[in-house]
Design a protein around this motif. Structure first.
Motif, PDB file in Angstrom:
ATOM      1  N   THR A   1       0.869  -1.226  -0.029  1.00 50.38           N
ATOM      2  CA  THR A   1       0.113   0.021   0.057  1.00 50.38           C
ATOM      3  C   THR A   1       0.995   1.172   0.001  1.00 50.38           C
ATOM      4  N   ARG A   2       1.941   1.317   0.928  1.00 54.02           N
ATOM      5  CA  ARG A   2       2.867   2.337   0.779  1.00 54.02           C
ATOM      6  C   ARG A   2       3.691   2.467  -0.181  1.00 54.02           C
ATOM      7  N   GLY A   3       3.916   1.218  -0.780  1.00 55.23           N
ATOM      8  CA  GLY A   3       5.043   1.370  -2.149  1.00 55.23           C
ATOM      9  C   GLY A   3       4.305   1.673  -3.435  1.00 55.23           C
ATOM     10  N   PHE A   4       2.820   1.889  -3.423  1.00 58.16           N
ATOM     11  CA  PHE A   4       2.475   2.208  -4.688  1.00 58.16           C
ATOM     12  C   PHE A   4       2.455   3.905  -4.792  1.00 58.16           C
ATOM     13  N   PRO A   5       2.102   4.666  -3.743  1.00 50.87           N
ATOM     14  CA  PRO A   5       2.536   6.039  -3.776  1.00 50.87           C
ATOM     15  C   PRO A   5       3.906   6.293  -4.540  1.00 50.87           C
ATOM     16  N   GLU A   6       4.932   5.469  -3.818  1.00 46.83           N
ATOM     17  CA  GLU A   6       6.310   5.783  -4.362  1.00 46.83           C
ATOM     18  C   GLU A   6       6.370   5.470  -5.808  1.00 46.83           C
ATOM     19  N   MET A   7       5.933   4.655  -6.183  1.00 45.72           N
ATOM     20  CA  MET A   7       5.830   4.150  -7.867  1.00 45.72           C
ATOM     21  C   MET A   7       5.104   5.277  -8.427  1.00 45.72           C
ATOM     22  N   GLN A   8       4.026   5.800  -7.909  1.00 53.36           N
ATOM     23  CA  GLN A   8       3.495   6.912  -8.712  1.00 53.36           C
ATOM     24  C   GLN A   8       4.068   8.238  -8.628  1.00 53.36           C
ATOM     25  N   ARG A   9       5.010   8.561  -7.500  1.00 55.17           N
ATOM     26  CA  ARG A   9       5.480   9.853  -7.387  1.00 55.17           C
ATOM     27  C   ARG A   9       6.610   9.702  -8.223  1.00 55.17           C
ATOM     28  N   LEU A  10       7.134   8.705  -8.743  1.00 54.44           N
ATOM     29  CA  LEU A  10       8.449   8.466  -9.489  1.00 54.44           C
ATOM     30  C   LEU A  10       8.125   8.848 -10.692  1.00 54.44           C
ATOM     31  N   ALA A  11       6.983   7.984 -11.246  1.00 55.70           N
ATOM     32  CA  ALA A  11       6.567   7.915 -12.497  1.00 55.70           C
ATOM     33  C   ALA A  11       5.970   9.254 -12.749  1.00 55.70           C
ATOM     34  N   LEU A  12       5.251   9.875 -12.114  1.00 55.28           N
ATOM     35  CA  LEU A  12       4.821  11.439 -12.516  1.00 55.28           C
ATOM     36  C   LEU A  12       5.811  12.462 -12.737  1.00 55.28           C
ATOM     37  N   ALA A  13       6.796  12.327 -11.859  1.00 54.70           N
ATOM     38  CA  ALA A  13       8.081  13.157 -12.213  1.00 54.70           C
ATOM     39  C   ALA A  13       9.005  13.158 -13.399  1.00 54.70           C
ATOM     40  N   LEU A  14       8.674  11.568 -13.947  1.00 59.49           N
ATOM     41  CA  LEU A  14       9.358  11.320 -15.173  1.00 59.49           C
ATOM     42  C   LEU A  14       8.438  11.530 -16.350  1.00 59.49           C
ATOM     43  N   GLY A  15       7.192  12.041 -16.155  1.00 58.27           N
ATOM     44  CA  GLY A  15       6.339  12.317 -17.135  1.00 58.27           C
ATOM     45  C   GLY A  15       5.354  11.138 -17.690  1.00 58.27           C
ATOM     46  N   ALA A  16       4.867  10.245 -16.684  1.00 56.73           N
ATOM     47  CA  ALA A  16       4.011   9.489 -16.911  1.00 56.73           C
ATOM     48  C   ALA A  16       2.714   9.868 -16.678  1.00 56.73           C
ATOM     49  N   GLN A  17       1.669   9.487 -16.987  1.00 59.50           N
ATOM     50  CA  GLN A  17       0.088   9.910 -17.368  1.00 59.50           C
ATOM     51  C   GLN A  17      -0.444   9.372 -15.823  1.00 59.50           C
ATOM     52  N   PRO A  18      -1.068  10.299 -15.169  1.00 55.82           N
ATOM     53  CA  PRO A  18      -1.523   9.895 -13.850  1.00 55.82           C
ATOM     54  C   PRO A  18      -2.167   8.790 -13.625  1.00 55.82           C
ATOM     55  N   ASP A  19      -3.088   8.231 -14.487  1.00 55.58           N
ATOM     56  CA  ASP A  19      -4.126   7.140 -14.170  1.00 55.58           C
ATOM     57  C   ASP A  19      -3.256   5.680 -14.724  1.00 55.58           C
ATOM     58  N   THR A  20      -2.023   5.810 -15.521  1.00 54.52           N
ATOM     59  CA  THR A  20      -1.605   4.519 -16.100  1.00 54.52           C
ATOM     60  C   THR A  20      -1.060   3.546 -14.657  1.00 54.52           C
ATOM     61  N   LEU A  21      -0.495   4.121 -13.907  1.00 53.31           N
ATOM     62  CA  LEU A  21      -0.051   3.034 -12.774  1.00 53.31           C
ATOM     63  C   LEU A  21      -1.159   2.502 -12.046  1.00 53.31           C
ATOM     64  N   SER A  22      -2.363   2.875 -12.197  1.00 52.23           N
ATOM     65  CA  SER A  22      -3.584   2.290 -11.512  1.00 52.23           C
ATOM     66  C   SER A  22      -4.183   1.193 -12.271  1.00 52.23           C
ATOM     67  N   GLY A  23      -3.418   1.064 -13.604  1.00 45.58           N
ATOM     68  CA  GLY A  23      -3.969  -0.220 -14.463  1.00 45.58           C
ATOM     69  C   GLY A  23      -3.163  -1.307 -14.204  1.00 45.58           C
ATOM     70  N   LEU A  24      -3.395  -2.116 -15.434  1.00 42.21           N
ATOM     71  CA  LEU A  24      -2.588  -3.479 -15.269  1.00 42.21           C
ATOM     72  C   LEU A  24      -0.922  -3.207 -15.246  1.00 42.21           C
ATOM     73  N   SER A  25      -0.433  -2.292 -15.981  1.00 41.17           N
ATOM     74  CA  SER A  25       0.943  -2.275 -15.837  1.00 41.17           C
ATOM     75  C   SER A  25       1.605  -1.539 -14.445  1.00 41.17           C
ATOM     76  N   GLY A  26       0.901  -1.172 -13.714  1.00 40.69           N
ATOM     77  CA  GLY A  26       1.195  -0.738 -12.277  1.00 40.69           C
ATOM     78  C   GLY A  26       0.733  -1.481 -11.171  1.00 40.69           C
ATOM     79  N   LEU A  27      -0.655  -1.198 -10.875  1.00 39.37           N
ATOM     80  CA  LEU A  27      -1.329  -1.856  -9.624  1.00 39.37           C
ATOM     81  C   LEU A  27      -1.457  -3.414  -9.779  1.00 39.37           C
ATOM     82  N   GLY A  28      -1.945  -3.680 -11.208  1.00 38.06           N
ATOM     83  CA  GLY A  28      -2.083  -5.132 -11.536  1.00 38.06           C
ATOM     84  C   GLY A  28      -0.860  -5.944 -11.069  1.00 38.06           C
ATOM     85  N   ASP A  29       0.363  -5.408 -11.864  1.00 37.08           N
ATOM     86  CA  ASP A  29       1.487  -6.281 -11.627  1.00 37.08           C
ATOM     87  C   ASP A  29       1.988  -6.235 -10.230  1.00 37.08           C
TER      88      ASP A  29
END
Length: 320
Positions: free
Chosen positions: A210-238
């Protein structure tokens, strides 16, 4: 249509099997002559016991048949991807290269699709990622993956070509988010394995996920990812899959770290290198990544499990 697959490990072979059973001609490349001969003779891969290789799969150590394919799935470890791309950039001109590996290159600090874009600029990069184990795919068990391609028209074509009755492909144009989701979840899988290996219990693992997921989002957003992508299969699902199953090599590696037992060093653990890359990126971008930093330190023996856990548990209390 013939599809090339670079890398005859478990995942590359599994993709070849499911696509061949769907009627596609598959050119499977391996750099190991002995493996090529044995797989051709037995029509099997020892990494996928009990699964037969369809006749539509041709195995070779020669690169010419692979380069003859317009679409090539690259299923080799992320840290060896540059060595595959650099010598053959000219030969890959005009090809669609679909990265099927997960990680962040330690030298370039880029994910697989970005590495392809930089080192094979004449090719079109894409990314295939999501919650999947090679054994499940090879045995025809239902699996859903994300296909990321900046060119959405090409993405639609790849989605159609790579989807089968058991392999369902969703698509996105966010290659940055897809490659980072697939890379970062491996670090969290190591952390989850450490928690279980150290006998901290299921609740501790749930907290790390649970706490690791926001870490993933913080770095991904800083590097230019779209906000919703990590909530899908390639992020949360995996993330959920690899943090909860001992089929995950990264999770098993964490189990060994947490329990102080030996681990087969010949097994590819992408999350270890990724953790070190993330630690460097977090420092450069001034992003708080405590779990990834602790995992990086553990993989380099800069700390021990007890100290690492104390570091995480002694962080300042704050609002969620």
């Amino acid at each position: 249509m013939k599809i090339g697959i670079a890398g005859a490990g478990a995942f590359g072979t599994a993709l070849g099997i499911v696509l061949a059973l769907d009627g596609k001609e598959i050119q499977l490349w391996t750099r190991n002559p002995d493996a090529a001969r044995e797989m051709s003779r037995t029509r099997s891969n020892p990494k996928l016991p009990g699964v037969a290789l369809p006749e539509k799969i041709t195995i070779s150590v020669e690169l010419e048949p692979l380069f003859a394919c317009d679409t090539i799935l690259i299923a080799i470890p992320a840290q060896t991807l540059p060595a595959f791309l650099k010598p053959y950039a000219d030969r890959l001109e005009g090809k669609t290269l679909v990265a099927c590996c997960k990680g962040i290159d330690l030298e370039r600090m880029t994910g697989p699709a970005s590495t392809i874009r930089d080192l094979a600029p004449g090719a079109v990069p894409a990314m295939l990622t999501g919650p999947s184990f090679a054994g499940d795919i090879a045995r025809g068990l239902p699996t859903a993956l994300t296909l990321a391609c900046a060119d959405d028209e090409l993405g639609v074509m790849l989605q159609t070509v790579l989807s089968t009755t058991s392999l369902r492909i969703y698509r996105t144009t966010d290659t940055i988010g897809a490659e980072l989701g697939g890379a970062l979840k491996n670090v969290m899988a190591i952390a989850s394995g450490v928690a279980i290996g150290a006998k901290l219990g299921e609740s501790a693992r749930a907290a790390l996920i649970t706490r690791g997921f926001p870490e993933m989002q913080r770095l991904a957003l800083a590097l230019g990812a779209q906000p919703d992508t990590l909530s899908g299969l390639s992020g949360l699902g995996d993330l959920v899959l690899t943090c909860t199953s001992d089929q995950s090599r990264n999770y098993r590696y964490g189990l060994a770290l947490g329990s102080g037992t030996d681990f087969d060093r010949n097994t590819t653990v992408e999350g270890a290198a990724t953790a070190r890359a993330v630690r460097q990126l977090a420092e450069e971008l001034d992003i708080d990544m405590p779990i990834c930093t602790v995992v990086a330190d553990l993989t380099e023996n800069k700390t021990d499990v007890a100290t690492a856990l104390n570091t995480l548990l002694s962080r300042p209390l704050k609002e969620e």
